[in-house]
Design a protein around this motif. Structure first.
Motif, PDB file in Angstrom:
ATOM      1  N   PRO A 156      -5.843 -10.564   3.346  1.00  0.00           N
ATOM      2  CA  PRO A 156      -4.712 -10.646   2.430  1.00  0.00           C
ATOM      3  C   PRO A 156      -4.574  -9.222   1.845  1.00  0.00           C
ATOM      4  O   PRO A 156      -3.779  -8.952   0.899  1.00  0.00           O
ATOM      5  CB  PRO A 156      -5.060 -11.766   1.723  1.00  0.00           C
ATOM      6  CG  PRO A 156      -6.007 -12.586   2.229  1.00  0.00           C
ATOM      7  CD  PRO A 156      -6.957 -11.692   3.253  1.00  0.00           C
ATOM      8  N   ASP A 157      -5.517  -8.249   1.850  1.00  0.00           N
ATOM      9  CA  ASP A 157      -5.693  -7.021   0.975  1.00  0.00           C
ATOM     10  C   ASP A 157      -4.387  -6.184   1.290  1.00  0.00           C
ATOM     11  O   ASP A 157      -4.020  -5.988   2.700  1.00  0.00           O
ATOM     12  CB  ASP A 157      -6.948  -6.485   1.286  1.00  0.00           C
ATOM     13  CG  ASP A 157      -7.110  -5.158   0.306  1.00  0.00           C
ATOM     14  OD1 ASP A 157      -7.118  -5.121  -0.651  1.00  0.00           O
ATOM     15  OD2 ASP A 157      -6.997  -4.046   0.916  1.00  0.00           O
ATOM     16  N   ILE A 158      -3.737  -5.443   0.622  1.00  0.00           N
ATOM     17  CA  ILE A 158      -2.673  -4.743   0.691  1.00  0.00           C
ATOM     18  C   ILE A 158      -2.817  -3.512   1.609  1.00  0.00           C
ATOM     19  O   ILE A 158      -2.327  -3.046   2.387  1.00  0.00           O
ATOM     20  CB  ILE A 158      -2.034  -4.431  -0.364  1.00  0.00           C
ATOM     21  CG1 ILE A 158      -0.651  -3.496  -0.089  1.00  0.00           C
ATOM     22  CG2 ILE A 158      -3.017  -3.452  -1.292  1.00  0.00           C
ATOM     23  CD1 ILE A 158       0.340  -4.118   0.469  1.00  0.00           C
ATOM     24  N   GLY A 159      -4.206  -2.920   1.533  1.00  0.00           N
ATOM     25  CA  GLY A 159      -4.676  -1.886   2.315  1.00  0.00           C
ATOM     26  C   GLY A 159      -4.881  -2.364   3.924  1.00  0.00           C
ATOM     27  O   GLY A 159      -4.456  -1.541   4.628  1.00  0.00           O
ATOM     28  N   VAL A 160      -5.583  -3.242   4.006  1.00  0.00           N
ATOM     29  CA  VAL A 160      -5.707  -3.850   5.514  1.00  0.00           C
ATOM     30  C   VAL A 160      -4.418  -4.081   5.975  1.00  0.00           C
ATOM     31  O   VAL A 160      -4.223  -3.781   7.225  1.00  0.00           O
ATOM     32  CB  VAL A 160      -6.724  -4.871   5.167  1.00  0.00           C
ATOM     33  CG1 VAL A 160      -6.759  -5.795   6.500  1.00  0.00           C
ATOM     34  CG2 VAL A 160      -8.100  -4.832   4.901  1.00  0.00           C
TER      35      VAL A 160
END
Length: 954
Positions: free
Chosen positions: A175-179
């Motif tokens: 869910p991380d935006i970077g991933v």
């Protein structure tokens, strides 16, 4: 600087003015100012001021003149004269309004002033090269894995890189935006990498995987890759009475006999009403789309045996006799209505040994196309009407056809084999309109014109005003895929070159036919018969009225003059005929206009009732004549390399036709190319306006095409059982069958085969004549030439290609064959080579042979056998150009005759030439165009003499 540069581009395009550059003269008293546009009409010296200066200030402008421009596309210039030169400081030239002192309204505020120096042309000892900038900031080179080519490797590469550049970011949850951003970039990189690999792969023949890419690669190598071909066969229709099928209204289908049992003629509505699935049958259409007249008399035609028993047509036969009958009681009309060009099927219907239909051999069936039909009678059998037929040598029987035999108990069996008319050539494929179907509509999308700017600036091209220089848009050829597949690939039917060649043969027979007709009328006048009005009108049509002024007072002398001055009287007409024949020899099919011209020159309405010299000349020369379609064996063997998609496009005004490529199409030709992809769909590619036309954006095309291709149409014999009509009711049809299996259906050429053949096959085709061997090989391709030889001779100024011909079954070639070879070689000869075509140079021989015969053989019989053996050795078809004659070979031929004990040559030389050393050497050499000749004919001793002296025997 990017915004300033962008402003300069917009300023030039908007029509506003400004100061672009200042040039100082050598005496520093004149300033040449370059403007952005045209010089304003009210501009004067008071509108310019010079500011600045340290030691020399207040420099005044004393005069101004407009210089215009030398080129219409360049900006204007003005010249300003100052009262004194300035110093080494920087000055500023300003364009102002003389009344207010503000920037001039015609000049852009940003470019209403410009800096310059009066000393710009002064010599200096300093280097004008600017100092180099400081060294760039060194940054550590990132470690990049260039082997990363897919999603997983791209994702891992970016995560590893971010671990070094952003070590504080440690979250690796989905869910991380970077991933999410990393995975999105990895996905886009994967797509881009695949596209790059695909482009690089399709760029070479060895690695290309797409069928369309391979097709385009091998086209550049002149290799015609094919996409399959539709199957062909023949259909025989039995009728009761006379049945006429209209053009485009009938089709044949291979439907199981149990479906709609007992009905041989159907309507398309019957198939729909009975819910017969289309995949359960194959559709076949006539190869020649025209009206079809079927007659009951042509269902079964007996062959006439002239009263013989145990008769058969031997293998290789090209003629036969059919049994005809009278259609009326007055014996004026024949029952059979066969014509040259009609198809005829020979079929064995009874077993020769048993006389039963079940024992008939289905393999003994052959289709021929008639080339000659002549009515005759047999006076021995009460003037039985007969029909003498003939067909081409290509359609010669491939098996002995039994006509009558003796069955069990020596009972005669008649009509073992029969002939059948009512035969139609058909080809596999169903139309898009089959069973209430509709043609496909293709919509050409709108393609907006895109402006390509020469310079990109900070304002963007979308903000450019009217007048900005722009490049024309790059057009992409319109491509679209048809919805249905597989589209029928139809092979060429009716070779245009062969049609033109047959037209040339008909034209070249005109002089002999005219001469023969005049000779016939001369013989009638000589025997005391008066010419009729129709015959005089016939001669007047051919020769004109002037040579026939005295035909009534002195008919015999008039006819003698017509024969003696034949070439002179018909010089203009015969010259025109030879010109047209030569044009046809070059492969140009004579159209309806030329045919009408020839007919008007030799036929007229007044002479219709009399015996025409050429009969219906328009019918004989018309390119659509069925006789021009060639032998039946070639029609049943389609060449897939000549096949094109059977698609016709219409846009309401024009018709678009398929071509193999658009390299030879002009911008006005309505052509397109059909390309089959790996899924079997047909893509239509149109021109780009240079090679072929392109449909108008926003228009629509209607595609009418045929479905069905490849080996699916290769059905067995007796599989086609029904005829289907669209509008008419074909009553009277009693049976439909295909006596021969369908063949010629070819699946698309596999890519591995294309890669193997494409680099090699173009080298095997001879397209130019450079060496003597090339001329000989190309001359040997002409029908009627058995062998050919050639040599290059230096004439003193250029080379001359001398070609000698050895015809099939003759000693010397005919004039027609020589003309055909000459016209054929003109298309291939090298520029600068003259061409001389003629017969082979025959060298008559003078040979004397002594033989010793065994005591138990008759000497005269052995002598006759030796002469026959020597004639066979010197047969024209056995010897060729440049073949030397060896004494050992002649002695071996003579010694092989039974009864010969020994053989010796006592004379071995060329006839009519002094003897050389041929006898001592045992060899008689021949030149490149020389052929040895030894006919040993007492009537023509100049063609070689053979003397055989005999000793011994009894």
């Amino acid at each position: 600087m990017s915004s300033v540069d962008g402003r300069r581009v917009k300023l030039r395009a908007s029509g506003r003015n400004g100061l672009d550059a200042v040039d100082v003269s050598a005496d520093q008293r004149e300033l040449t100012v370059l403007l952005f546009g045209e010089t304003p009409e009210d501009l004067c010296k008071e509108n310019f001021r010079i500011l600045g200066g340290r030691r020399v200030k207040d420099v005044q402008i004393t005069a101004m003149s407009s210089l215009g421009t030398e080129e219409p596309d360049l900006e204007d210039r003005i010249r300003l004269t100052v009262d004194r030169p300035g110093d080494f400081s920087t000055y500023t030239l300003v364009a102002v309004d003389a009344a207010t002192g503000k920037p001039h309204p015609c000049f852009d505020p940003r470019y209403a002033r410009i800096d310059f120096s009066f000393k710009q042309n002064c010599p200096t000892g300093l280097d004008c090269k600017p100092e180099p900038p400081g060294p760039p900031v060194e940054r550590p080179t990132p470690t990049i894995d260039y082997l990363a080519k897919d999603y997983a490797s791209f994702r891992q590469l970016m995560l590893d890189r971010l671990s070094l550049t952003v070590p504080q970011w440690t979250d690796r949850q989905f869910p991380d935006i970077g991933v999410t951003l990393v995975e999105l970039l990895a996905y886009l990189g994967d797509q881009l990498s695949y596209r790059q690999d695909a482009v690089a792969t399709e760029a070479y023949l060895d690695t290309a995987r797409e069928r369309i890419s391979v097709r385009r690669h091998v086209r550049l190598m002149d290799y015609p890759m094919h996409d399959g071909c539709a199957a062909r066969t023949s259909v025989h229709v039995s009728v009761k009475g006379t049945v006429e099928l209209r053009r485009g209204d009938y089709r044949f289908i291979a439907l199981h006999p149990d479906v709609l049992y007992g009905r041989h003629a159907l309507r398309e509505g019957d198939l729909v009403a009975n819910k017969v699935p289309q995949h359960s049958y194959e559709v076949y259409r006539p190869l020649v789309d025209g009206d079809l007249v079927l007659r009951e008399a042509h269902n079964r035609i007996p062959l006439w045996t002239w009263g013989g028993q145990d008769c058969f047509l031997p293998r290789g036969s090209t003629s036969a006799t059919l049994k005809d009958d009278w259609a009326d009681e007055k014996c004026e009309r024949r029952l059979l209505s066969l014509e040259p060009g009609d198809l005829l099927l020979f079929e064995e219907v009874l077993g020769p040994n048993t006389g039963k239909e079940a024992d008939a051999d289905p393999a003994r069936r052959q289709l021929v196309r008639l080339t000659s039909v002549e009515p005759s009678v047999d006076p021995l059998y009460c003037d039985q009407p007969l029909l003498e037929i003939a067909w081409a040598a290509e359609d010669a029987l491939t098996f002995p056809l039994c006509l009558s035999s003796r069955g069990p108990d020596c009972c005669p069996v008649e009509d073992v084999s029969v002939a059948r008319g009512n035969v139609v050539l058909v080809e596999h494929g169903r139309p898009t309109t089959w069973c209430d179907g509709k043609d496909e509509e293709i919509c050409v999308p709108e393609r907006p014109t895109e402006t390509v700017c020469p310079e990109r600036d900070g304002f963007g091209c979308d903000d450019q005003p009217m007048g900005v220089a722009a490049y024309p848009p790059i057009g992409t050829p319109f491509r679209v895929a048809l919805k249905r597949s597989p589209v029928t690939q139809r092979a060429a039917f009716g070779d245009y070159e062969k049609i033109a060649e047959q037209q040339a043969d008909i034209l070249l027979r005109i002089p002999e036919q005219v001469r023969e007709r005049v000779r016939e009328l001369w013989a009638a006048v000589r025997d005391g018969r008066h010419l009729t009005k129709e015959e005089i009108a016939e001669l007047t049509l051919v020769f004109g009225p002037k040579p026939l002024r005295r035909i009534h007072r002195n008919p015999l002398s008039t006819m003698v003059r017509l024969l003696s001055d034949f070439d002179e009287l018909l010089h203009a007409k015969l010259r025109r005929v030879r010109l047209l024949a030569r044009r046809a020899r070059c492969g140009v099919v004579l159209d309806d206009g030329v045919v009408a011209e020839i007919e008007q020159s030799w036929n007229s309405a007044d002479a219709r009732s009399c015996k025409q010299i050429f009969g219906e000349l328009a019918y004989q020369l018309h390119p659509d004549r069925s006789l021009f379609l060639g032998p039946a064996v070639t029609a049943l063997r389609p060449d897939p390399r000549t096949a094109l998609p059977d698609v016709v496009l219409t846009d309401g005004c024009h018709t678009w036709t398929p071509k193999r490529d658009l390299l030879g199409s002009s911008p006005y030709d309505k052509h397109f190319v059909g390309e089959v992809d790996d899924e079997g769909k047909l893509w239509l590619r149109f021109g780009d306006g240079v090679h072929g036309a392109c449909p108008e954006p926003g228009s629509s095309l209607v595609a009418h095409y045929w479905i069905g291709n490849g080996s699916a149409g290769d059905v067995g014999r007796e599989a086609i059982t029904r005829v289907v009509c669209r509008d008419t009711d074909a009553g009277g049809i009693t049976k439909v069958r295909n006596p021969l299996p369908a063949r010629g259906g070819t699946d698309p050429e596999p890519l591995w085969q294309v890669r193997d053949r494409a680099p090699v096959e173009p080298r095997l085709r001879l397209l130019r004549a450079i060496t003597p061997e090339d001329y000989a090989a190309l001359a040997g391709q002409v029908p009627g030439v058995q062998r050919a030889a050639a040599s290059l001779r230096w004439t003193g100024s250029w080379y001359e290609a001398q070609v000698g011909l050895d015809p099939v079954g003759a000693v010397e070639p005919s004039e027609t064959l020589v003309d055909a070879v000459r016209d054929h070689l003109r298309r291939y000869r090298r520029i600068g080579h003259d061409l001389l075509v003629g017969p082979a140079k025959l060298i008559p021989l003078d040979i004397e042979l002594e033989i010793c015969v065994h005591a138990d053989h008759v000497a005269s019989h052995v002598q006759e056998a030796v002469v026959r053996a020597m004639r066979a050795f010197f047969h024209p078809d056995e010897l060729t150009f440049g073949t030397p004659v060896r004494a050992s070979a002649l002695i071996a031929v003579a010694a092989a005759v039974p009864g010969v004990r020994g053989a010796w040559l006592t004379k071995f030389q060329r006839q009519f030439e002094p003897p050389g050393h041929e006898l001592e050497n045992g060899l008689m050499p021949m030149g490149d165009l020389e052929v040895p000749q030894l006919d040993n004919d007492l009537v023509r001793p100049e063609n070689g003499v053979l003397k055989v002296r005999v000793g011994g025997g009894r």
